[in-house]
Design a protein around this motif. Structure first.
Motif, PDB file in Angstrom:
ATOM      1  N   ASN A  94      36.881  12.720  32.802  1.00 25.64           N
ATOM      2  CA  ASN A  94      37.534  11.486  32.366  1.00 25.64           C
ATOM      3  C   ASN A  94      39.055  11.573  32.476  1.00 25.64           C
ATOM      4  O   ASN A  94      39.739  10.576  32.300  1.00 25.64           O
ATOM      5  CB  ASN A  94      37.127  11.138  30.932  1.00 25.64           C
ATOM      6  CG  ASN A  94      35.755  10.499  30.892  1.00 25.64           C
ATOM      7  OD1 ASN A  94      35.380   9.756  31.793  1.00 25.64           O
ATOM      8  ND2 ASN A  94      34.995  10.812  29.853  1.00 25.64           N
ATOM      9  N   SER A  95      39.565  12.759  32.791  1.00 27.02           N
ATOM     10  CA  SER A  95      41.001  12.897  33.039  1.00 27.02           C
ATOM     11  C   SER A  95      41.396  12.079  34.265  1.00 27.02           C
ATOM     12  O   SER A  95      42.496  11.542  34.329  1.00 27.02           O
ATOM     13  CB  SER A  95      41.377  14.362  33.268  1.00 27.02           C
ATOM     14  OG  SER A  95      41.074  15.120  32.126  1.00 27.02           O
ATOM     15  N   GLU A  96      40.500  12.022  35.250  1.00 26.42           N
ATOM     16  CA  GLU A  96      40.689  11.218  36.456  1.00 26.42           C
ATOM     17  C   GLU A  96      39.323  10.643  36.834  1.00 26.42           C
ATOM     18  O   GLU A  96      38.649  11.162  37.718  1.00 26.42           O
ATOM     19  CB  GLU A  96      41.248  12.052  37.600  1.00 26.42           C
ATOM     20  CG  GLU A  96      42.677  12.507  37.387  1.00 26.42           C
ATOM     21  CD  GLU A  96      43.258  13.173  38.620  1.00 26.42           C
ATOM     22  OE1 GLU A  96      43.003  12.700  39.741  1.00 26.42           O
ATOM     23  OE2 GLU A  96      43.971  14.163  38.441  1.00 26.42           O
ATOM     24  N   PRO A  97      38.893   9.590  36.167  1.00 28.87           N
ATOM     25  CA  PRO A  97      37.553   9.041  36.404  1.00 28.87           C
ATOM     26  C   PRO A  97      37.324   8.683  37.881  1.00 28.87           C
ATOM     27  O   PRO A  97      38.223   8.186  38.557  1.00 28.87           O
ATOM     28  CB  PRO A  97      37.508   7.791  35.535  1.00 28.87           C
ATOM     29  CG  PRO A  97      38.555   8.004  34.501  1.00 28.87           C
ATOM     30  CD  PRO A  97      39.620   8.826  35.160  1.00 28.87           C
ATOM     31  N   ASN A  98      36.126   8.956  38.339  1.00 26.82           N
ATOM     32  CA  ASN A  98      35.670   8.632  39.697  1.00 26.82           C
ATOM     33  C   ASN A  98      36.438   9.345  40.802  1.00 26.82           C
ATOM     34  O   ASN A  98      36.339   8.980  41.963  1.00 26.82           O
ATOM     35  CB  ASN A  98      35.691   7.115  39.935  1.00 26.82           C
ATOM     36  CG  ASN A  98      34.814   6.402  38.934  1.00 26.82           C
ATOM     37  OD1 ASN A  98      33.694   6.841  38.655  1.00 26.82           O
ATOM     38  ND2 ASN A  98      35.325   5.332  38.368  1.00 26.82           N
ATOM     39  N   LEU A 116      39.244  22.798  32.444  1.00 27.91           N
ATOM     40  CA  LEU A 116      39.296  21.410  32.901  1.00 27.91           C
ATOM     41  C   LEU A 116      38.751  20.536  31.772  1.00 27.91           C
ATOM     42  O   LEU A 116      37.569  20.602  31.436  1.00 27.91           O
ATOM     43  CB  LEU A 116      38.464  21.240  34.174  1.00 27.91           C
ATOM     44  CG  LEU A 116      38.426  19.858  34.801  1.00 27.91           C
ATOM     45  CD1 LEU A 116      39.823  19.348  35.126  1.00 27.91           C
ATOM     46  CD2 LEU A 116      37.581  19.891  36.062  1.00 27.91           C
ATOM     47  N   PRO A 117      39.587  19.720  31.163  1.00 28.88           N
ATOM     48  CA  PRO A 117      39.152  18.927  30.011  1.00 28.88           C
ATOM     49  C   PRO A 117      38.318  17.704  30.403  1.00 28.88           C
ATOM     50  O   PRO A 117      38.358  17.239  31.537  1.00 28.88           O
ATOM     51  CB  PRO A 117      40.471  18.499  29.365  1.00 28.88           C
ATOM     52  CG  PRO A 117      41.464  18.509  30.471  1.00 28.88           C
ATOM     53  CD  PRO A 117      41.016  19.567  31.437  1.00 28.88           C
ATOM     54  N   ARG A 118      37.563  17.231  29.441  1.00 27.69           N
ATOM     55  CA  ARG A 118      36.879  15.933  29.484  1.00 27.69           C
ATOM     56  C   ARG A 118      35.874  15.796  30.626  1.00 27.69           C
ATOM     57  O   ARG A 118      35.762  14.750  31.241  1.00 27.69           O
ATOM     58  CB  ARG A 118      37.922  14.822  29.523  1.00 27.69           C
ATOM     59  CG  ARG A 118      38.917  14.908  28.363  1.00 27.69           C
ATOM     60  CD  ARG A 118      39.994  13.862  28.386  1.00 27.69           C
ATOM     61  NE  ARG A 118      39.375  12.557  28.204  1.00 27.69           N
ATOM     62  CZ  ARG A 118      39.928  11.417  28.600  1.00 27.69           C
ATOM     63  NH1 ARG A 118      41.088  11.404  29.191  1.00 27.69           N
ATOM     64  NH2 ARG A 118      39.313  10.277  28.391  1.00 27.69           N
ATOM     65  N   VAL A 119      35.117  16.850  30.901  1.00 34.65           N
ATOM     66  CA  VAL A 119      34.141  16.841  31.995  1.00 34.65           C
ATOM     67  C   VAL A 119      32.853  16.162  31.538  1.00 34.65           C
ATOM     68  O   VAL A 119      32.354  16.429  30.446  1.00 34.65           O
ATOM     69  CB  VAL A 119      33.872  18.273  32.495  1.00 34.65           C
ATOM     70  CG1 VAL A 119      32.710  18.327  33.463  1.00 34.65           C
ATOM     71  CG2 VAL A 119      35.140  18.830  33.142  1.00 34.65           C
ATOM     72  N   TYR A 120      32.310  15.292  32.414  1.00 38.18           N
ATOM     73  CA  TYR A 120      31.083  14.571  32.066  1.00 38.18           C
ATOM     74  C   TYR A 120      29.976  14.680  33.120  1.00 38.18           C
ATOM     75  O   TYR A 120      28.840  14.291  32.845  1.00 38.18           O
ATOM     76  CB  TYR A 120      31.391  13.098  31.788  1.00 38.18           C
ATOM     77  CG  TYR A 120      31.902  12.318  32.980  1.00 38.18           C
ATOM     78  CD1 TYR A 120      31.019  11.694  33.861  1.00 38.18           C
ATOM     79  CD2 TYR A 120      33.264  12.187  33.224  1.00 38.18           C
ATOM     80  CE1 TYR A 120      31.490  10.971  34.949  1.00 38.18           C
ATOM     81  CE2 TYR A 120      33.733  11.461  34.296  1.00 38.18           C
ATOM     82  CZ  TYR A 120      32.837  10.858  35.161  1.00 38.18           C
ATOM     83  OH  TYR A 120      33.303  10.142  36.241  1.00 38.18           O
ATOM     84  N   HIS A 163      34.166  17.430  26.271  1.00 36.27           N
ATOM     85  CA  HIS A 163      33.868  18.831  26.546  1.00 36.27           C
ATOM     86  C   HIS A 163      34.832  19.341  27.612  1.00 36.27           C
ATOM     87  O   HIS A 163      35.110  18.634  28.576  1.00 36.27           O
ATOM     88  CB  HIS A 163      32.442  18.989  27.080  1.00 36.27           C
ATOM     89  CG  HIS A 163      31.368  18.792  26.074  1.00 36.27           C
ATOM     90  ND1 HIS A 163      31.205  17.638  25.334  1.00 36.27           N
ATOM     91  CD2 HIS A 163      30.373  19.616  25.687  1.00 36.27           C
ATOM     92  CE1 HIS A 163      30.162  17.762  24.541  1.00 36.27           C
ATOM     93  NE2 HIS A 163      29.638  18.960  24.734  1.00 36.27           N
ATOM     94  N   ALA A 164      35.287  20.569  27.453  1.00 32.51           N
ATOM     95  CA  ALA A 164      36.137  21.205  28.464  1.00 32.51           C
ATOM     96  C   ALA A 164      35.292  22.187  29.270  1.00 32.51           C
ATOM     97  O   ALA A 164      34.553  22.997  28.695  1.00 32.51           O
ATOM     98  CB  ALA A 164      37.294  21.937  27.806  1.00 32.51           C
ATOM     99  N   LEU A 165      35.396  22.103  30.572  1.00 26.49           N
ATOM    100  CA  LEU A 165      34.732  23.064  31.458  1.00 26.49           C
ATOM    101  C   LEU A 165      35.549  24.345  31.447  1.00 26.49           C
ATOM    102  O   LEU A 165      36.756  24.309  31.691  1.00 26.49           O
ATOM    103  CB  LEU A 165      34.654  22.501  32.875  1.00 26.49           C
ATOM    104  CG  LEU A 165      34.066  23.415  33.945  1.00 26.49           C
ATOM    105  CD1 LEU A 165      32.621  23.778  33.633  1.00 26.49           C
ATOM    106  CD2 LEU A 165      34.164  22.739  35.305  1.00 26.49           C
ATOM    107  N   VAL A 166      34.911  25.484  31.139  1.00 25.64           N
ATOM    108  CA  VAL A 166      35.631  26.753  31.073  1.00 25.64           C
ATOM    109  C   VAL A 166      35.130  27.787  32.070  1.00 25.64           C
ATOM    110  O   VAL A 166      35.811  28.785  32.313  1.00 25.64           O
ATOM    111  CB  VAL A 166      35.630  27.348  29.642  1.00 25.64           C
ATOM    112  CG1 VAL A 166      36.396  26.423  28.697  1.00 25.64           C
ATOM    113  CG2 VAL A 166      34.224  27.616  29.136  1.00 25.64           C
TER     114      VAL A 166
END
Length: 172
Positions: A94-98, A116-120, A163-166
């Motif tokens: 969601n940091s850079e949607p799409n 990497l923050p805000r992973v969906y 969620h942050a991808l780690v």
């Protein structure tokens, strides 16, 4: 020519010590040898620290805000393209949607530690992908099958927390 037992002993000592990687010098007296380590003559050892190359990590952070920390070198951050790439993993945030963050797997598999923050979501290609994420203080993991697009993190969280991808790992 007849060799004395002391000279034979010195020769044997030289052979044994040289085999062990130590330089030996005979000091001029029959049968007396002094050992000197050859470490000073050797180049420093190359010890892999698995840190992501600093210039590439800085460029990725400056361009897109992804922190590349370490890995085995078999998952690398790449610019996304429209060309098919069987080794590509796409990560959606969601940091850079799409606009996915893309990584390429080389070889039979690999691993990468990042932030990497805000992973969906994650899209795999020819590799099974395992993602480790953090949410608040908890660690959660998700598996993505080969050639799949899967919701992860916030998408699957009943509370819809970011969620942050780690960590990413991939295998054939």
């Amino acid at each position: 020519m007849k060799l004395s037992p002391a000279v034979l002993l010195a020769g044997a000592l030289v052979g044994v010590v040289a085999t062990a990687g130590v330089a030996v010098a005979v000091d001029g007296r029959a049968g007396v040898a002094t050992a000197q380590t050859a470490a000073a003559d050797l180049p420093p050892s190359a010890v892999e620290d698995f840190q992501y190359p600093q210039s590439e990590a800085e460029a990725a952070f400056k361009a897109r805000g992804v922190k590349l920390k370490s890995g085995d070198g078999h998952i690398v951050y790449i610019a996304c393209s429209t060309e098919p790439d069987p080794g590509r993993i796409e990560v959606y945030s969601n940091s850079e949607p799409n606009k996915p963050f893309c990584f390429r797997v080389t070889g039979a598999g690999g691993s990468l530690v990042l932030e990497l923050p805000r992973v969906y979501a994650v899209r795999s290609n020819d590799y099974k992908v395992h993602v480790d994420m953090t949410v608040e203080e908890a660690k959660v993991s998700f598996d993505v099958a080969k050639n799949e697009w899967a919701g992860v993190g916030k998408t699957l969280d009943p509370q819809k927390r970011d969620h942050a991808l780690v960590a990413l790992s991939a295998s054939k």
